[in-house]
Design a protein around this motif. Structure first.
Motif, short mmCIF file in Angstrom:
data_model
loop_
_atom_site.label_atom_id
_atom_site.label_comp_id
_atom_site.label_asym_id
_atom_site.label_seq_id
_atom_site.Cartn_x
_atom_site.Cartn_y
_atom_site.Cartn_z
N LEU A 4 0.88 -1.07 0.06
CA LEU A 4 0.05 0.09 0.08
C LEU A 4 1.07 1.14 0.04
O LEU A 4 0.63 2.33 -0.61
N ASP A 5 1.92 1.30 0.82
CA ASP A 5 2.99 2.38 0.87
C ASP A 5 3.51 2.61 -0.60
O ASP A 5 3.57 3.61 -1.04
N GLU A 6 3.98 1.34 -1.26
CA GLU A 6 4.42 1.67 -2.52
C GLU A 6 3.40 2.10 -3.58
O GLU A 6 3.83 2.96 -4.47
N VAL A 7 2.28 1.59 -3.45
CA VAL A 7 1.31 2.27 -4.46
C VAL A 7 0.94 3.84 -4.36
O VAL A 7 0.84 4.56 -5.29
N LEU A 8 0.71 4.02 -3.19
CA LEU A 8 0.43 5.38 -2.66
C LEU A 8 1.65 6.27 -3.18
O LEU A 8 1.59 7.55 -3.45
N ALA A 9 2.79 5.93 -2.98
CA ALA A 9 3.97 6.74 -3.51
C ALA A 9 3.94 7.05 -5.08
O ALA A 9 4.44 7.96 -5.31
N LEU A 10 3.43 6.12 -5.73
CA LEU A 10 3.30 6.24 -7.31
C LEU A 10 2.08 7.12 -7.59
O LEU A 10 1.95 7.44 -8.89
N LEU A 11 1.27 7.52 -6.77
CA LEU A 11 -0.16 7.98 -7.23
C LEU A 11 0.05 9.60 -7.64
O LEU A 11 -0.80 10.15 -8.43
N GLY A 12 1.13 10.30 -7.15
CA GLY A 12 1.12 11.57 -7.44
C GLY A 12 0.01 12.34 -6.92
O GLY A 12 -0.68 13.40 -7.52
N THR A 13 -0.32 12.13 -5.73
CA THR A 13 -1.44 12.88 -5.21
C THR A 13 -1.31 14.18 -4.67
O THR A 13 -0.42 14.59 -4.15
N THR A 14 -2.38 14.98 -5.13
CA THR A 14 -2.50 16.34 -4.89
C THR A 14 -4.07 16.74 -4.33
O THR A 14 -4.84 15.77 -4.44
N SER A 15 -4.18 17.82 -3.67
CA SER A 15 -5.54 17.97 -3.22
C SER A 15 -5.96 19.53 -3.31
O SER A 15 -4.83 20.23 -3.49
N SER A 127 -10.82 -0.09 -7.72
CA SER A 127 -10.92 -1.32 -6.75
C SER A 127 -11.88 -0.85 -5.53
O SER A 127 -12.48 -1.75 -4.74
N LEU A 128 -12.17 0.47 -5.50
CA LEU A 128 -12.90 1.17 -4.53
C LEU A 128 -14.33 1.03 -4.92
O LEU A 128 -14.58 1.34 -6.37
N PRO A 129 -15.35 1.16 -4.03
CA PRO A 129 -16.78 1.48 -4.58
C PRO A 129 -17.00 2.74 -4.61
O PRO A 129 -16.03 3.55 -4.46
N PRO A 130 -18.05 3.17 -5.52
CA PRO A 130 -18.41 4.39 -5.94
C PRO A 130 -18.36 5.48 -4.76
O PRO A 130 -17.99 6.68 -4.88
N GLY A 185 -13.96 -5.05 5.44
CA GLY A 185 -14.05 -6.32 5.04
C GLY A 185 -14.18 -6.22 3.41
O GLY A 185 -14.97 -6.77 2.81
N ALA A 186 -13.44 -5.38 2.54
CA ALA A 186 -13.34 -5.46 1.19
C ALA A 186 -13.13 -6.85 0.77
O ALA A 186 -12.25 -7.48 1.07
N THR A 187 -14.13 -7.31 -0.27
CA THR A 187 -14.22 -8.57 -0.66
C THR A 187 -13.50 -9.04 -2.15
O THR A 187 -13.01 -9.95 -2.46
N ARG A 188 -13.25 -8.03 -2.84
CA ARG A 188 -12.52 -7.95 -4.16
C ARG A 188 -11.70 -6.75 -4.54
O ARG A 188 -12.00 -5.46 -4.17
N GLY A 189 -10.80 -7.24 -5.21
CA GLY A 189 -9.84 -6.02 -5.78
C GLY A 189 -8.55 -6.20 -5.07
O GLY A 189 -8.22 -6.74 -4.01
N TRP A 190 -7.84 -5.25 -5.48
CA TRP A 190 -6.38 -5.15 -5.05
C TRP A 190 -6.13 -4.77 -3.57
O TRP A 190 -5.43 -5.48 -2.90
N LEU A 191 -6.94 -3.83 -3.05
CA LEU A 191 -6.99 -3.74 -1.50
C LEU A 191 -7.36 -4.92 -0.72
O LEU A 191 -6.91 -5.21 0.15
N GLY A 193 -6.95 -8.02 -1.57
CA GLY A 193 -5.76 -8.52 -1.56
C GLY A 193 -4.79 -8.52 -0.53
O GLY A 193 -4.28 -9.65 0.11
N LEU A 194 -4.74 -7.35 -0.13
CA LEU A 194 -3.65 -7.08 0.97
C LEU A 194 -3.99 -7.84 2.30
O LEU A 194 -3.21 -8.12 3.22
N ALA A 195 -5.32 -7.95 2.33
CA ALA A 195 -5.92 -8.38 3.79
C ALA A 195 -6.09 -10.02 3.68
O ALA A 195 -6.46 -10.40 4.79
N ASP A 196 -5.91 -10.52 2.44
CA ASP A 196 -6.34 -11.96 2.34
C ASP A 196 -5.24 -12.76 2.86
O ASP A 196 -3.90 -12.55 2.50
N PRO A 197 -5.22 -13.74 3.63
CA PRO A 197 -4.37 -14.63 3.98
C PRO A 197 -3.44 -15.55 3.04
O PRO A 197 -2.32 -15.80 3.13
N VAL A 198 -4.10 -15.73 1.79
CA VAL A 198 -3.44 -16.07 0.75
C VAL A 198 -2.79 -15.26 -0.29
O VAL A 198 -1.78 -15.41 -0.66
#
Length: 304
Positions: A4-15, A127-130, A185-191, A193-198
């Motif tokens: 998650l840290d790596e992905v956020l570092a690539l986002l180029g986030t501004t506000s 991967s997020l809901p609307p 408890g996100a059930t699908r998507g990349w996020l 996956g981070l919490a999934d034990p497999v």
């Protein structure tokens, strides 16, 4: 580094913050599809949020926050049956950074938007809901309100280093909201996956050593499961196979290096796990539609 840290570092986030809005009585304001990712916090009062394409309205109360991750029109209203008025004229006539709707000041909202690079949307936002609703009772709500207030102070006072501070605060807000989404408890998507034990151990292994020639069997070993279990579970949760995901992550890393530095394409290819410049070029063009050299010259536009 955590994935998650790596992905956020690539986002180029501004506000950026938009004008605040005060409303009272019976009112309804319709907003055009937001550029970037819209957020709002309810400082005072109650209202309804309706988003086109989302079947149920969201009831918002004092201290609630919400994040809109799709460029879909939305409406904020006191009641479901009030005729709407467009937001643009209201905000064009804002006084001292405050737009007004209806009669009175029962409701007070502050909002703004996050901007990301175009490729970040597919990497994270899809991967997020609307709508991500953060109730006032959620632990994350307090820190989000604090961040909004600090962003507001930095932007309005124009102090030295203010832009850097606001970008870091925006990232704090986003991380808090993503944590809440994972905790639900996100059930699908990349996020998810981070919490999934497999899937989680495999993701961390690939992010830790993206240049390694991973096999599905080796990734299965990180979670002590069979090859078939890893392949099936990864695709079920993330929506693609583990090696397909590895390819996409390598391309993201290569794209970041192309945007940020002057390394040769051959050096980038070796760093992200490709044996030659031509191998990276083929994979990069298949994924992005552009060759690495064309992509570097074009750079990556920001969604605002």
């Amino acid at each position: 580094m955590d994935p998650l840290d790596e992905v956020l570092a690539l986002l180029g986030t501004t506000s950026r913050l938009s004008a605040s809005m005060v409303a009272g009585g019976r009112w309804a304001v319709r907003f055009a599809p937001p550029a970037g990712v819209k957020f709002n916090t309810v400082r005072r009062g109650r209202c309804l949020l309706r988003v086109d394409g989302v079947p149920d309205p969201v009831a918002l109360g004092p201290g609630d926050c919400f994040l809109l991750t799709r460029p879909w029109p939305f409406t904020l209203a006191s009641d479901p049956d009030v005729p709407v008025q467009p937001a643009q004229p209201i905000f064009e006539t804002a006084v001292d950074g405050v737009a007004r709707a209806g009669e009175g000041d029962d409701v007070f909202l502050t909002g703004g938007a996050f901007s990301f690079t175009e490729r970040a949307r597919a990497l994270l936002l899809d991967s997020l809901p609307p709508v991500v609703h953060v109730p006032a009772a959620a632990p994350e709500a307090a820190s989000i309100h604090w961040a909004v207030a600090e962003i507001d102070t930095e932007l309005r006072q124009a102090r030295p280093g203010g832009q850097a501070v606001t970008e870091h605060l925006a990232l704090v807000m986003l991380i808090r909201i993503l944590r809440l989404h994972l905790a639900r408890g996100a059930t699908r998507g990349w996020l998810a996956g981070l919490a999934d034990p497999v899937v989680g151990p495999a993701l961390r292994a690939m992010h830790g050593r993206p240049e390694r020639a991973w096999t599905v069997a080796e990734l299965a070993g990180t979670a002590s499961v069979s090859r078939s279990t890893m392949a099936a579970r990864f695709k079920e949760v993330v929506g693609r196979g583990p090696l397909e995901y590895l390819t996409s992550w390598r391309i993201e890393l290569a794209a970041e290096r192309l945007r940020r530095g002057d390394e040769t394409v051959a050096a980038i290819a070796r760093a992200v796990g490709y044996g030659s410049e031509s191998a990276l070029s083929v994979a990069f063009k298949r994924t992005t539609g552009l060759s690495p050299r064309v992509y570097r010259n074009q750079r990556d536009p920001v969604v605002r």
